[in-house]
Design a protein around this motif. Sequence first.
Motif, PDB file in Angstrom:
ATOM      1  N   CYS A  37       0.547  -0.995  -0.604  1.00 43.63           N
ATOM      2  CA  CYS A  37       0.197   0.362  -0.119  1.00 43.63           C
ATOM      3  C   CYS A  37       0.715   1.474   0.140  1.00 43.63           C
ATOM      4  O   CYS A  37       0.372   2.586  -0.315  1.00 43.63           O
ATOM      5  N   TRP A  42      -1.087   4.453  -1.243  1.00 41.13           N
ATOM      6  CA  TRP A  42      -2.086   4.945   0.137  1.00 41.13           C
ATOM      7  C   TRP A  42      -1.393   4.400   1.234  1.00 41.13           C
ATOM      8  O   TRP A  42      -0.372   4.535   1.109  1.00 41.13           O
ATOM      9  N   LEU A 199      -8.375  -2.769  -4.288  1.00 39.08           N
ATOM     10  CA  LEU A 199      -7.790  -1.334  -3.956  1.00 39.08           C
ATOM     11  C   LEU A 199      -8.313  -0.287  -5.225  1.00 39.08           C
ATOM     12  O   LEU A 199      -9.190   0.849  -4.936  1.00 39.08           O
TER      13      LEU A 199
END
Length: 359
Positions: A37, A42, A199
């Motif tokens: 991530c 992210w 995602l």
Amino acid sequence: MLSVVLLASCSYREVEREIGYKGKARVNPWLAVERFCERWGWEPKPVIAWTAPEWRDAVWIVPASILSNESFTRRMRDWIVDGGHLILLIEHTDAATNDWSVGHVTPVLEPALHDFLEGAGLVLDEDDAVDAGTVVFGGMEFEVEADSDASVKTAGGTAGVFASSGYGDGRISVVTDGRIFRNRWIGDEQHAEFFSALLGATDHGGVVGIMRGSGVSFFGLLRKHLWPVLIALGVLVLLWLWKSIPRFGPIEAVGGGAELRGYERHLEALGDFNWRLDKGAALLAPLRDRVVELGQHASERAGKRDEDLFQFLADRAGLTRERVFRAMAEAAPTDATVLTRSTADLQQLLKALHTPSSS
């Protein structure tokens, strides 16, 4: 020398056995997901106990066993309806399980979770074992290695290891085999690509919550909800101490001096002590010894040395022989009345022995 020879003649064989990761990856099975991530922009937010999602959170990865009651599922539902994406993992989600262990912990799923999924159009069957080589999401196929003792499907769909459904402005995706996202397997097949697609299904970027663990932190709940009660309890303890401990309590009123007690009170106290000690036998002993001494002298003077002493004393004092015997020979009075009578009889005997006989 013998030991050296024996050791030199020994043969050995090296065996390499894979036991797993070391360091953070050993205690955190989602460490690779967190770093994935971060690399793709992210913001991972790992938590170890139940925490309700916030409005700015985009995706949450949650073990199914966490959603064990109506309160948790209601707060998760409100977040999803507002645009959140929940990735729910059914099996192989326990953070304490080693990825190289052959066994795994079977999750306990509550009815609240099934009702929550059915409300989103998803059906979870815990007794339907399935396996899959591919999963389909967003019109794309991803190669995976997954098998599970549970299956999931959308209403009217085919049961498998993965199903996803829109819910309000958000989405719920269920993966029955959580191993494909754990450290050991996320690099196999197209597991990472599949995770990236999940995602990317979110309309907005931001925080990815990664919940590991299987229960609610008791001390966390105390710290969050019980502090008003603890403060009130502390105040009550302080008030009790102020009332009970003399140094913190009100000043005691100055009293008068000790009352002077009369001589009769001292005699009464002394008598009470002797009565509790031996029923007054210690008080009678001196009187009895004096009566015996004077009685023997009196019987010799009267020429009645060989006669019954108790009868002699009874005739001298005008008492019966039984009363004289009880006053002289009874071990201990049974009550205060007997003690008073025996004392009076002994005093009458002493008075008679001090008075010269008329005969």
